[in-house]
Every structure is written in structure tokens, then in C-alpha cells.
Design an enzyme around this catalytic site. Structure first.
Site, PDB file in Angstrom:
ATOM      1  N   LYS A 242       0.861  -1.218   0.000  1.00  0.00           N
ATOM      2  CA  LYS A 242       0.000   0.000   0.000  1.00  0.00           C
ATOM      3  C   LYS A 242       0.882   1.248   0.000  1.00  0.00           C
ATOM      4  O   LYS A 242       0.643   2.178  -0.759  1.00  0.00           O
ATOM      5  CB  LYS A 242      -0.872  -0.018   1.247  1.00  0.00           C
ATOM      6  CG  LYS A 242      -1.486   1.321   1.617  1.00  0.00           C
ATOM      7  CD  LYS A 242      -2.327   1.264   2.844  1.00  0.00           C
ATOM      8  CE  LYS A 242      -1.579   1.441   4.135  1.00  0.00           C
ATOM      9  NZ  LYS A 242      -1.268   2.843   4.492  1.00  0.00           N
ATOM     10  N   ASN A 243       1.910   1.264   0.855  1.00  0.00           N
ATOM     11  CA  ASN A 243       2.708   2.478   1.029  1.00  0.00           C
ATOM     12  C   ASN A 243       3.697   2.722  -0.099  1.00  0.00           C
ATOM     13  O   ASN A 243       4.341   3.769  -0.123  1.00  0.00           O
ATOM     14  CB  ASN A 243       3.417   2.454   2.383  1.00  0.00           C
ATOM     15  CG  ASN A 243       2.416   2.610   3.523  1.00  0.00           C
ATOM     16  OD1 ASN A 243       1.240   2.917   3.282  1.00  0.00           O
ATOM     17  ND2 ASN A 243       2.843   2.381   4.734  1.00  0.00           N
TER      18      ASN A 243
ATOM     19  N   CYS B  81      -4.002  12.023  13.541  1.00  0.00           N
ATOM     20  CA  CYS B  81      -4.769  10.776  13.532  1.00  0.00           C
ATOM     21  C   CYS B  81      -4.500  10.099  14.878  1.00  0.00           C
ATOM     22  O   CYS B  81      -3.857  10.666  15.759  1.00  0.00           O
ATOM     23  CB  CYS B  81      -4.342   9.888  12.364  1.00  0.00           C
ATOM     24  SG  CYS B  81      -2.702   9.213  12.582  1.00  0.00           S
TER      25      CYS B  81
ATOM     26  N   ARG C  46       1.088  14.168  13.312  1.00  0.00           N
ATOM     27  CA  ARG C  46       1.412  13.986  11.885  1.00  0.00           C
ATOM     28  C   ARG C  46       1.556  15.323  11.137  1.00  0.00           C
ATOM     29  O   ARG C  46       0.842  15.597  10.182  1.00  0.00           O
ATOM     30  CB  ARG C  46       0.351  13.119  11.206  1.00  0.00           C
ATOM     31  CG  ARG C  46      -0.065  11.858  11.915  1.00  0.00           C
ATOM     32  CD  ARG C  46       1.001  10.784  11.945  1.00  0.00           C
ATOM     33  NE  ARG C  46       1.391  10.242  10.672  1.00  0.00           N
ATOM     34  CZ  ARG C  46       0.761   9.256  10.046  1.00  0.00           C
ATOM     35  NH1 ARG C  46      -0.331   8.762  10.569  1.00  0.00           N
ATOM     36  NH2 ARG C  46       1.192   8.802   8.894  1.00  0.00           N
TER      37      ARG C  46
ATOM     38  N   ASP D  54       5.568   0.270  11.830  1.00  0.00           N
ATOM     39  CA  ASP D  54       4.316  -0.345  11.366  1.00  0.00           C
ATOM     40  C   ASP D  54       4.198  -1.812  11.765  1.00  0.00           C
ATOM     41  O   ASP D  54       3.155  -2.420  11.539  1.00  0.00           O
ATOM     42  CB  ASP D  54       4.195  -0.236   9.839  1.00  0.00           C
ATOM     43  CG  ASP D  54       3.968   1.187   9.410  1.00  0.00           C
ATOM     44  OD1 ASP D  54       4.071   1.466   8.208  1.00  0.00           O
ATOM     45  OD2 ASP D  54       3.724   2.035  10.286  1.00  0.00           O
TER      46      ASP D  54
ATOM     47  N   ARG E 261      -8.315  -0.636   5.470  1.00  0.00           N
ATOM     48  CA  ARG E 261      -7.511   0.409   4.840  1.00  0.00           C
ATOM     49  C   ARG E 261      -6.215  -0.155   4.278  1.00  0.00           C
ATOM     50  O   ARG E 261      -5.680   0.356   3.318  1.00  0.00           O
ATOM     51  CB  ARG E 261      -7.166   1.506   5.855  1.00  0.00           C
ATOM     52  CG  ARG E 261      -8.338   2.325   6.285  1.00  0.00           C
ATOM     53  CD  ARG E 261      -7.886   3.510   7.081  1.00  0.00           C
ATOM     54  NE  ARG E 261      -6.827   4.233   6.374  1.00  0.00           N
ATOM     55  CZ  ARG E 261      -6.182   5.280   6.891  1.00  0.00           C
ATOM     56  NH1 ARG E 261      -6.466   5.695   8.103  1.00  0.00           N
ATOM     57  NH2 ARG E 261      -5.243   5.905   6.208  1.00  0.00           N
TER      58      ARG E 261
HETATM   59  C1  EPZ Z   1       4.741   6.775   6.305  1.00  0.00           C
HETATM   60  O1  EPZ Z   1       4.025   7.802   6.986  1.00  0.00           O
HETATM   61  C2  EPZ Z   1       3.795   5.588   6.259  1.00  0.00           C
HETATM   62  N1  EPZ Z   1       2.591   5.935   5.504  1.00  0.00           N
HETATM   63  C3  EPZ Z   1       3.416   5.179   7.683  1.00  0.00           C
HETATM   64  O2  EPZ Z   1       2.584   4.018   7.595  1.00  0.00           O
HETATM   65  C4  EPZ Z   1       4.686   4.820   8.441  1.00  0.00           C
HETATM   66  O3  EPZ Z   1       4.355   4.492   9.768  1.00  0.00           O
HETATM   67  C5  EPZ Z   1       5.655   6.020   8.415  1.00  0.00           C
HETATM   68  O4  EPZ Z   1       5.927   6.396   7.048  1.00  0.00           O
HETATM   69  C6  EPZ Z   1       6.979   5.711   9.090  1.00  0.00           C
HETATM   70  O5  EPZ Z   1       7.586   4.617   8.450  1.00  0.00           O
HETATM   71  C7  EPZ Z   1       2.642   5.916   4.150  1.00  0.00           C
HETATM   72  O6  EPZ Z   1       3.668   5.637   3.546  1.00  0.00           O
HETATM   73  C8  EPZ Z   1       1.371   6.251   3.436  1.00  0.00           C
HETATM   74  P1  EPZ Z   1       7.036  10.061   8.324  1.00  0.00           P
HETATM   75  P2  EPZ Z   1       4.634   9.317   7.002  1.00  0.00           P
HETATM   76  O7  EPZ Z   1       6.893  11.320   7.556  1.00  0.00           O
HETATM   77  O8  EPZ Z   1       5.272   9.609   5.694  1.00  0.00           O
HETATM   78  C9  EPZ Z   1       7.245  13.263  11.797  1.00  0.00           C
HETATM   79  C10 EPZ Z   1       0.683   2.704   7.967  1.00  0.00           C
HETATM   80  O9  EPZ Z   1       0.280   2.142   8.991  1.00  0.00           O
HETATM   81  N2  EPZ Z   1       7.073  14.253  10.716  1.00  0.00           N
HETATM   82  O10 EPZ Z   1       8.243   9.211   8.106  1.00  0.00           O
HETATM   83  O11 EPZ Z   1       3.583  10.211   7.494  1.00  0.00           O
HETATM   84  C11 EPZ Z   1       5.964  12.481  12.024  1.00  0.00           C
HETATM   85  O12 EPZ Z   1       5.096  13.189  12.883  1.00  0.00           O
HETATM   86  C12 EPZ Z   1       1.227   4.120   8.063  1.00  0.00           C
HETATM   87  O13 EPZ Z   1       0.720   2.185   6.824  1.00  0.00           O
HETATM   88  C13 EPZ Z   1       7.187  15.608  11.034  1.00  0.00           C
HETATM   89  O14 EPZ Z   1       7.410  15.979  12.182  1.00  0.00           O
HETATM   90  O15 EPZ Z   1       5.762   9.155   8.110  1.00  0.00           O
HETATM   91  C14 EPZ Z   1       6.444  11.207  12.635  1.00  0.00           C
HETATM   92  O16 EPZ Z   1       6.643  11.394  14.026  1.00  0.00           O
HETATM   93  C15 EPZ Z   1       1.093   4.688   9.465  1.00  0.00           C
HETATM   94  N3  EPZ Z   1       7.019  16.523  10.037  1.00  0.00           N
HETATM   95  C16 EPZ Z   1       7.786  10.973  11.954  1.00  0.00           C
HETATM   96  O17 EPZ Z   1       8.177  12.248  11.395  1.00  0.00           O
HETATM   97  C17 EPZ Z   1       6.750  16.152   8.746  1.00  0.00           C
HETATM   98  O18 EPZ Z   1       6.631  17.029   7.872  1.00  0.00           O
HETATM   99  C18 EPZ Z   1       7.716   9.936  10.834  1.00  0.00           C
HETATM  100  O19 EPZ Z   1       6.858  10.428   9.868  1.00  0.00           O
HETATM  101  C19 EPZ Z   1       6.649  14.773   8.448  1.00  0.00           C
HETATM  102  C20 EPZ Z   1       6.816  13.838   9.444  1.00  0.00           C
END
Ligand code: EPZ
Length: 467
Positions: free
Chosen positions: A22-23, A119, A124, A315, A407
Site C-alpha cells: 500500500k505504502n 490521527c 502527523r 508499522d 484500509r
Molecule cells: C509513512 O508515513 C507511512 N505511511 C506510515 O505508515 C509509516 O508508519 C511512516 O511512514 C513511518 O515509516 C505511508 O507511507 C502512506 P514520516 P509518514 O513522515 O510519511 C514526523 C501505515 O500504517 N514528521 O516518516 O507520514 C511524524 O510526525 C502508516 O501504513 C514531522 O514531524 O511518516 C512522525 O513522528 C502509518 N514533520 C515521523 O516524522 C513532517 O513534515 C515519521 O513520519 C513529516 C513527518
């Protein structure tokens, strides 16, 4: 709302095929906005998030030319767009919709996308995405819950982003993907430093490179992209879902089974495999598949701390906590990526787990048996951890709010039944929790045992509805 009934205690045996990731599929679907040429994408998982992405693309004006193989092959084309907006009603149901911003901004010079909001697992934010767009010259305005971004105008020629050096304070997966998409048509070279290394990022980079942008360093912490004025279409097959693969590996160990997970790649599951081996699991590695059995001396306690790839994947944190519930000793699980990713703990308690949470660390004392109960899903990965615990528990478990599962897991019940589990989905209207208060039930007042409506409502509102 549908529910799932799981009659636990069955041993899982056989072979299971994981679906496309999915991701990985989500950012690649948004890459189709970048070109008027045909984009063929195969092995797209039939899950709600990918359907949401399709609806958003169609809202923007992307043409769905063909939907083949029962929905797992999509052919898309974007001659132009009819809207630059990604509306809140879609973005709030799937945060990854924010990945529409990079492609819209870099090809058409303008994008207006609802901020995803938080969420269940955390606030996020998207500040790293926006800081990167700004570094590429975009003018960013946030108002009324939307982000408007405009590429810098350059006299007569159309507005274009310009290549930039973008050091990420954190290897954010989404920010790396959004900025790579934006860089693909920016003028000049973009260098993303401290980029995410996840396999899904590498899969997207392969697609962007196949479209004609030169991409160097994907899978390392420095990714360089030379933008192009125009990009070709692509023909790509999505990589297997490593999180689904890890979920099935854990299910087999928890039930004492013997399962071959086809599509499980050792190179994609490094962090998890170390932990499963520490738990005593017997793993045999084949070409794009892994055979797994529980260790001869049961499940050994584990120490887990989530981290960006190639560390332990957040995850798979909830699923590994379910495994630790049956270990012969004390395990610890520390969630270091998201600030609130222990929503599965109160529900695992209901199944008899012994877990104490202290800040971002959970201490799990293994128990001999889990007991089936009524439990509620709160977010995608928490819900599947409850499925795993229910498979290993005695008696039946009724899992509510399984739209969270839908989802990100394609045909989960069918795959589990194919391995010998006793799982069925109860399709139903909005479930109404009509129960007599426990006291009345205990006094033989009939009705189902369990929480009185007030408790149930309180618990439901406490858990909250998560996007
Ligand atoms: C991706 O989310 C995945 N989703 C998530 O999977 C996964 O848990 C995550 O990466 C970490 O591996 C998809 O790919 C659609 P991040 P993403 O940006 O991109 C902080 C699932 O269950 N952050 O790496 O949102 C954020 O708050 C989902 O399939 C900022 O602070 O993850 C978090 O604490 C859940 N500012 C950390 O970084 C930003 O602009 C990791 O977020 C962006 C992120």
C-alpha cells in the site's frame, strides 16, 4: 459497521501470498499526475486507501483508462487537470493524499491541498514537506485548513520550481517522497539529504527514473534528482507489502504454525527478522519467500525500539507487542517514531495481556494464554495486532471497527482461513451496543454480558474515531 469473529486456538499452516505494498502504491499513483502519457501500475492492493487515492486522482482530473485484474492493475493518464485541489473530505480519510501536492505544484505551478490533520497515532505534521517546497522556491500560504503552494513565476515562461539542496531534520518517508516528486520536474538538480531509506521510497524512485528524471542515491540518505521539462509514462509492478509479510510471519509464530510467506523479502524486513530470531523463531529464506516456525523452546522475550529503515519498522510495533504477550518472560517495546502508537494496549488488556506503559516504552510480561473477548480497532496496525492475539487466544474474539483493517490489508480473512484459521466477517449496519448493565446480566437479567452501554460508549469515545 462490519465486525470480525475469530475463534482462536487454530495452528496456521500452509502458504500465503502477500499483496502489493500500500505504502509504495500510494506515492506511485500520485506520480501519474506528472505526465500526460499512459501510466500502467500492476499489483496495486485492493484496499480502501488505494481506492481513496483513485477517487482523489479522478477528482483532480486524472483519467482512469483501465482498471484490470479485478482492480489490481490501473492504467492512468493526466493530459491536464480539472482541479488543483485535494479536498479535506478525502485528505482527512487518508493522510497520504498530501502526496498530491508535489506533483501538482511541479507540473502545474499551483496546488491547494487540505492539511491532513492528526490521527490516532500522532499529530502527523507536514512541516518538512512545506519547508522543502519553499526551498525549491514555492510560495506557501496556510489558511482555513488548506495549504496553498505556488511555484515562482519567471517572466514569460511558466512558473517552475527550481532544484535545491534540502537537508531533512528527520528521514521522513512522506517528505522524501513528496519532494522527490516535486524535484522530478524542477529546473536543475535537487539534493535531498537525510532522505528516508524505506523500500517504498526506492520503489517510487525507480518509477520517477523510468519516467525520464535522473534519480541517484535512492536507498541511501542522499537522493539527487535532475528535473525534466516533461516526463514519460511508466509501466511498473508494485513491490510486495513488507508490513503484511511481517504480520503473517508473526501470526505463524504466535499460533505455533508452519507457514511460507511468499513475497517476504529478507532485504525489506531486516529490523523485524533480527527480533523474530531473538524470539527463537526458525526462519528459512528462499527466493522472495520466508518459511517460519516457532522455536522449539517457545517464544523468547524481545527488546524492540522502532526506528527509520533499516531499523525496526514502527508499522510492525503493534504486531510484535502481540507476539511478546505470549513470550516466556518480560519484553520491552519502545515506540520512537510516533507519539501515540500504543492504542492497542487497552484492547490487548481485554484479551488478558499483561502490559504496563511508561511513556514511550511498554513492558510486556508474557502470559500462558490469552482469552477471547470483544475488542475495538483504533488504527490500521493496532487492529491487526488484535487479530493476531485473537488467533492465539482461547475461545472467540469479536473485533469491531474493522474498517481500519480494510484500509491496509487486502482479503485478510480469506488469507487467514486459507492457512487454517477460523475467521468470519459479520456484515452489518451500524452496530448498536445494546447490552444490559453487568449487574443485571449477572443477576440473570439476560442479554449479553460485557460492558453496560455507558461503559461501552465511554470506551468508544475514549478511543475516538480515527482517520
Ligand atoms: C509513512 O508515513 C507511512 N505511511 C506510515 O505508515 C509509516 O508508519 C511512516 O511512514 C513511518 O515509516 C505511508 O507511507 C502512506 P514520516 P509518514 O513522515 O510519511 C514526523 C501505515 O500504517 N514528521 O516518516 O507520514 C511524524 O510526525 C502508516 O501504513 C514531522 O514531524 O511518516 C512522525 O513522528 C502509518 N514533520 C515521523 O516524522 C513532517 O513534515 C515519521 O513520519 C513529516 C513527518
Amino acid at each position: 459497521m462490519d465486525e470480525i469473529i475469530i475463534r482462536g486456538g487454530r495452528v496456521l499452516r500452509g502458504t500465503v501470498d502477500v499483496s502489493g505494498a500500500k505504502n509504495a502504491a500510494l506515492p506511485i499513483l500520485f506520480a501519474s499526475i506528472l505526465t500526460p502519457e499512459l501510466c500502467h501500475l500492476e499489483n496495486v492492493p485492493k484496499v480502501a486507501d488505494c481506492r481513496t487515492a483513485r477517487h482523489l486522482l479522478e477528482r483532480i482530473g486524472v483519467e482512469l483508462v483501465e482498471l484490470g485484474r479485478a482492480g489490481s492493475t490501473l492504467v492512468l493518464r493526466t493530459p491536464t487537470v480539472t482541479s488543483h485541489d485535494a479536498p479535506y473530505e478525502l485528505v482527512k480519510t487518508m493522510r497520504a493524499s498530501f502526496l498530491a501536492m508535489g506533483p501538482l505544484l511541479t507540473r502545474f505551478g499551483y496546488a491547494r491541498v487540505a492539511t491532513p490533520g492528526g490521527c490516532a497515532i500522532g499529530t502527523r505534521p507536514v512541516n518538512l514537506h512545506l519547508d522543502g517546497f519553499a526551498a525549491m522556491g514555492a510560495e506557501i500560504h496556510q489558511r482555513s485548513g488548506y495549504v496553498e503552494a505556488r511555484a515562482p513565476s519567471r517572466g514569460e515562461s511558466p512558473a517552475r520550481l527550481r532544484g535545491a539542496r534540502i537537508p531533512l531534520p528527520f528521514p521522513s518517508v512522506g517528505a522524501t517522497e513528496n519532494l522527490m516528486l516535486a524535484a522530478s520536474m524542477a529546473q536543475g538538480t535537487t539534493v535531498i539529504e537525510n532522505a528516508a531509506l524505506e523500500p517504498e521510497v526506492v520503489d517510487l524512485a525507480a518509477v520517477v527514473a523510468s519516467m525520464g528524471a535522473s534519480v541517484r542515491g535512492a536507498g541511501t540518505s542522499v537522493i539527487e534528482v535532475d528535473g525534466r521539462d516533461e516526463l514519460d509514462g511508466f509501466h511498473h509492478r508494485v513491490i510486495p507489502d513488507r508490513i503484511e509479510a511481517g504480520t503473517f510471519l508473526i501470526a505463524a509464530i504466535m499460533t505455533g504454525g508452519d507457514v511460507v510467506v511468499r513475497g517476504a523479502r529478507r532485504s525489506h524486513l531486516g529490523g523485524l527478522l533480527e527480533v523474530l530470531e531473538a524470539a527463537g523463531a526458525r526462519l528459512e529464506y528462499g527466493d522472495d519467500q520466508i518459511r517460519v516456525r516457532r522455536g522449539h523452546d517457545g517464544i523468547r522475550p524481545v527488546e524492540v525500539r522502532t526506528a527509520p529503515f533499516p531499523g525496526f519498522p514502527t508499522d510492525l510495533q503493534a504486531q510484535t507487542m502481540a507476539l511478546a504477550c505470549l513470550a516466556n518472560g518480560r519484553s520491552t517495546v519502545t515506540e520512537a517514531i510516533f507519539e501515540n502508537r500504543f492504542m492497542h494496549v487497552p484492547e490487548l488488556h481485554r484479551l488478558g495481556a499483561d502490559i504496563v506503559v511508561d511513556g514511550s516504552t511498554a513492558r510486556i510480561e508474557g502470559v500462558r494464554r490469552l482469552e477471547g473477548a470483544e475488542v475495538m480497532a483504533t488504527d490500521l496496525r493496532a487492529s491487526v495486532s488484535l487479530v493476531l492475539a485473537a488467533l492465539a487466544a482461547r475461545n472467540s474474539t469479536r473485533l469491531q471497527r474493522i474498517y481500519h483493517l480494510d484500509r491496509g490489508y487486502e482479503a485478510l480473512e480469506a488469507k487467514l482461513v486459507g492457512l487454517g484459521a477460523d475467521v468470519e466477517r459479520i456484515r452489518g449496519p451500524a452496530a448498536t451496543f445494546v447490552r444490559r448493565p453487568r449487574a443485571a446480566a449477572a443477576a440473570g437479567g439476560g442479554g449479553e454480558s460485557g460492558d453496560a452501554p455507558s461503559t461501552m460508549v465511554a470506551r468508544a469515545s475514549q478511543l475516538g474515531d480515527v482517520s
